[in-house]
Design a protein around this motif. Sequence first.
Motif, PDB file in Angstrom:
ATOM      1  N   ARG A  26       0.641  -1.279  -0.022  1.00 33.14           N
ATOM      2  CA  ARG A  26       0.188   0.101   0.136  1.00 33.14           C
ATOM      3  C   ARG A  26       0.653   1.259   0.001  1.00 33.14           C
ATOM      4  O   ARG A  26       0.617   2.226  -0.723  1.00 33.14           O
ATOM      5  CB  ARG A  26      -0.874  -0.112   1.106  1.00 33.14           C
ATOM      6  CG  ARG A  26      -2.000   0.887   0.907  1.00 33.14           C
ATOM      7  CD  ARG A  26      -2.875   1.045   2.248  1.00 33.14           C
ATOM      8  NE  ARG A  26      -3.595  -0.383   2.401  1.00 33.14           N
ATOM      9  CZ  ARG A  26      -4.146  -0.821   3.327  1.00 33.14           C
ATOM     10  NH1 ARG A  26      -3.787  -0.257   4.614  1.00 33.14           N
ATOM     11  NH2 ARG A  26      -4.703  -1.958   3.148  1.00 33.14           N
ATOM     12  N   ILE A  27       1.918   1.423   0.744  1.00 30.20           N
ATOM     13  CA  ILE A  27       2.844   2.612   0.627  1.00 30.20           C
ATOM     14  C   ILE A  27       3.459   2.549  -0.327  1.00 30.20           C
ATOM     15  O   ILE A  27       3.672   3.856  -0.972  1.00 30.20           O
ATOM     16  CB  ILE A  27       3.930   2.279   1.967  1.00 30.20           C
ATOM     17  CG1 ILE A  27       3.162   2.390   3.510  1.00 30.20           C
ATOM     18  CG2 ILE A  27       4.935   3.284   1.878  1.00 30.20           C
ATOM     19  CD1 ILE A  27       3.971   2.010   4.457  1.00 30.20           C
ATOM     20  N   LEU A  28       3.997   1.603  -1.029  1.00 25.70           N
ATOM     21  CA  LEU A  28       4.643   1.604  -2.174  1.00 25.70           C
ATOM     22  C   LEU A  28       3.794   2.162  -3.394  1.00 25.70           C
ATOM     23  O   LEU A  28       3.984   2.916  -4.350  1.00 25.70           O
ATOM     24  CB  LEU A  28       5.269   0.260  -2.766  1.00 25.70           C
ATOM     25  CG  LEU A  28       5.959   0.106  -4.025  1.00 25.70           C
ATOM     26  CD1 LEU A  28       7.185   0.828  -4.233  1.00 25.70           C
ATOM     27  CD2 LEU A  28       6.331  -1.422  -4.489  1.00 25.70           C
ATOM     28  N   PHE A  29       2.598   1.518  -3.628  1.00 28.01           N
ATOM     29  CA  PHE A  29       1.362   2.048  -4.353  1.00 28.01           C
ATOM     30  C   PHE A  29       1.297   3.427  -4.177  1.00 28.01           C
ATOM     31  O   PHE A  29       1.154   4.120  -5.243  1.00 28.01           O
ATOM     32  CB  PHE A  29       0.252   1.283  -4.437  1.00 28.01           C
ATOM     33  CG  PHE A  29      -0.781   1.552  -5.262  1.00 28.01           C
ATOM     34  CD1 PHE A  29      -0.915   1.089  -6.508  1.00 28.01           C
ATOM     35  CD2 PHE A  29      -1.822   2.549  -4.772  1.00 28.01           C
ATOM     36  CE1 PHE A  29      -1.795   1.344  -7.520  1.00 28.01           C
ATOM     37  CE2 PHE A  29      -2.849   2.858  -5.777  1.00 28.01           C
ATOM     38  CZ  PHE A  29      -2.882   2.456  -7.116  1.00 28.01           C
ATOM     39  N   LEU A  30       1.145   3.805  -2.989  1.00 28.63           N
ATOM     40  CA  LEU A  30       0.892   5.475  -2.765  1.00 28.63           C
ATOM     41  C   LEU A  30       2.155   6.186  -3.314  1.00 28.63           C
ATOM     42  O   LEU A  30       1.908   7.344  -3.931  1.00 28.63           O
ATOM     43  CB  LEU A  30       0.538   5.737  -1.152  1.00 28.63           C
ATOM     44  CG  LEU A  30       0.335   7.207  -0.936  1.00 28.63           C
ATOM     45  CD1 LEU A  30      -0.858   7.643  -1.460  1.00 28.63           C
ATOM     46  CD2 LEU A  30       0.271   7.199   0.548  1.00 28.63           C
ATOM     47  N   VAL A  31       3.257   5.881  -3.096  1.00 31.61           N
ATOM     48  CA  VAL A  31       4.651   6.492  -3.471  1.00 31.61           C
ATOM     49  C   VAL A  31       4.485   6.490  -4.972  1.00 31.61           C
ATOM     50  O   VAL A  31       4.569   7.808  -5.641  1.00 31.61           O
ATOM     51  CB  VAL A  31       5.893   5.849  -2.959  1.00 31.61           C
ATOM     52  CG1 VAL A  31       6.908   6.432  -3.485  1.00 31.61           C
ATOM     53  CG2 VAL A  31       5.718   6.312  -1.577  1.00 31.61           C
ATOM     54  N   VAL A  32       4.269   5.605  -5.392  1.00 28.65           N
ATOM     55  CA  VAL A  32       4.340   5.497  -7.119  1.00 28.65           C
ATOM     56  C   VAL A  32       3.061   6.376  -7.701  1.00 28.65           C
ATOM     57  O   VAL A  32       3.466   7.239  -8.538  1.00 28.65           O
ATOM     58  CB  VAL A  32       4.301   4.104  -7.668  1.00 28.65           C
ATOM     59  CG1 VAL A  32       3.809   4.059  -9.291  1.00 28.65           C
ATOM     60  CG2 VAL A  32       5.328   3.238  -7.415  1.00 28.65           C
ATOM     61  N   ALA A  33       1.963   6.537  -7.285  1.00 32.09           N
ATOM     62  CA  ALA A  33       0.736   7.167  -7.597  1.00 32.09           C
ATOM     63  C   ALA A  33       1.304   8.605  -7.403  1.00 32.09           C
ATOM     64  O   ALA A  33       0.898   9.505  -8.084  1.00 32.09           O
ATOM     65  CB  ALA A  33      -0.484   6.706  -6.824  1.00 32.09           C
ATOM     66  N   ILE A  34       1.884   9.064  -6.223  1.00 30.30           N
ATOM     67  CA  ILE A  34       2.084  10.463  -6.223  1.00 30.30           C
ATOM     68  C   ILE A  34       3.100  10.830  -6.833  1.00 30.30           C
ATOM     69  O   ILE A  34       3.203  12.067  -7.365  1.00 30.30           O
ATOM     70  CB  ILE A  34       2.521  10.672  -4.608  1.00 30.30           C
ATOM     71  CG1 ILE A  34       1.409  10.798  -3.572  1.00 30.30           C
ATOM     72  CG2 ILE A  34       2.927  12.262  -4.288  1.00 30.30           C
ATOM     73  CD1 ILE A  34       1.613  10.647  -2.128  1.00 30.30           C
ATOM     74  N   THR A  35       4.099  10.103  -7.225  1.00 28.52           N
ATOM     75  CA  THR A  35       5.468  10.470  -8.060  1.00 28.52           C
ATOM     76  C   THR A  35       4.919  10.443  -9.558  1.00 28.52           C
ATOM     77  O   THR A  35       5.167  11.531 -10.061  1.00 28.52           O
ATOM     78  CB  THR A  35       6.322   9.291  -7.926  1.00 28.52           C
ATOM     79  OG1 THR A  35       6.814   9.116  -6.627  1.00 28.52           O
ATOM     80  CG2 THR A  35       7.559   9.477  -9.250  1.00 28.52           C
ATOM     81  N   MET A  36       3.751   9.704  -9.866  1.00 26.16           N
ATOM     82  CA  MET A  36       3.301  10.148 -11.306  1.00 26.16           C
ATOM     83  C   MET A  36       2.542  11.162 -11.410  1.00 26.16           C
ATOM     84  O   MET A  36       2.502  11.815 -12.426  1.00 26.16           O
ATOM     85  CB  MET A  36       2.561   8.757 -11.538  1.00 26.16           C
ATOM     86  CG  MET A  36       3.375   7.443 -11.720  1.00 26.16           C
ATOM     87  SD  MET A  36       2.562   6.084 -12.335  1.00 26.16           S
ATOM     88  CE  MET A  36       2.558   6.407 -14.272  1.00 26.16           C
ATOM     89  N   LEU A  37       1.714  11.599 -10.343  1.00 22.54           N
ATOM     90  CA  LEU A  37       1.006  13.073 -10.615  1.00 22.54           C
ATOM     91  C   LEU A  37       2.262  14.198 -10.442  1.00 22.54           C
ATOM     92  O   LEU A  37       1.782  15.206 -11.047  1.00 22.54           O
ATOM     93  CB  LEU A  37       0.371  13.013  -9.268  1.00 22.54           C
ATOM     94  CG  LEU A  37      -1.214  12.054  -9.462  1.00 22.54           C
ATOM     95  CD1 LEU A  37      -1.793  12.216  -7.858  1.00 22.54           C
ATOM     96  CD2 LEU A  37      -1.922  12.581 -10.358  1.00 22.54           C
ATOM     97  N   VAL A  38       3.131  14.158  -9.566  1.00 21.47           N
ATOM     98  CA  VAL A  38       4.048  15.169  -9.559  1.00 21.47           C
ATOM     99  C   VAL A  38       5.084  15.280 -10.700  1.00 21.47           C
ATOM    100  O   VAL A  38       5.303  16.454 -11.260  1.00 21.47           O
ATOM    101  CB  VAL A  38       4.774  15.114  -8.214  1.00 21.47           C
ATOM    102  CG1 VAL A  38       6.031  16.102  -8.245  1.00 21.47           C
ATOM    103  CG2 VAL A  38       4.069  14.995  -7.102  1.00 21.47           C
ATOM    104  N   MET A  39       5.414  14.237 -11.396  1.00 20.30           N
ATOM    105  CA  MET A  39       6.330  14.267 -12.417  1.00 20.30           C
ATOM    106  C   MET A  39       5.583  13.722 -13.772  1.00 20.30           C
ATOM    107  O   MET A  39       5.302  12.491 -14.219  1.00 20.30           O
ATOM    108  CB  MET A  39       7.417  13.133 -12.258  1.00 20.30           C
ATOM    109  CG  MET A  39       8.245  13.202 -13.326  1.00 20.30           C
ATOM    110  SD  MET A  39       9.643  12.041 -13.043  1.00 20.30           S
ATOM    111  CE  MET A  39       8.771  10.427 -12.922  1.00 20.30           C
ATOM    112  N   PRO A  40       5.131  14.781 -14.397  1.00 18.05           N
ATOM    113  CA  PRO A  40       4.277  14.491 -15.655  1.00 18.05           C
ATOM    114  C   PRO A  40       4.959  14.014 -17.014  1.00 18.05           C
ATOM    115  O   PRO A  40       5.604  14.709 -17.614  1.00 18.05           O
ATOM    116  CB  PRO A  40       3.778  15.902 -16.124  1.00 18.05           C
ATOM    117  CG  PRO A  40       4.750  16.950 -15.471  1.00 18.05           C
ATOM    118  CD  PRO A  40       5.199  16.262 -14.267  1.00 18.05           C
TER     119      PRO A  40
END
Length: 56
Positions: A26-40
């Motif tokens: 769950r933490i890994l998924f959250l980190v990847v999701a936030i990274t993909m939102l921040v880095m277009p």
Amino acid sequence: MPFDGVDFERDRKKPEREAAGEKVFRILFLVVAITMLVMPVSAAGLIDIVQYVRGK
């Protein structure tokens, strides 16, 4: 209708604890999701980055 206490369960069970692997996922998924939102970066750009890093 007001609460009259009929069929009220006093002994509530606590929710079961989650497995450690599930929390890590769950933490890994959250980190990847936030990274993909921040880095277009588009999907094609992401493939190019992976190929560059792999050295092909």
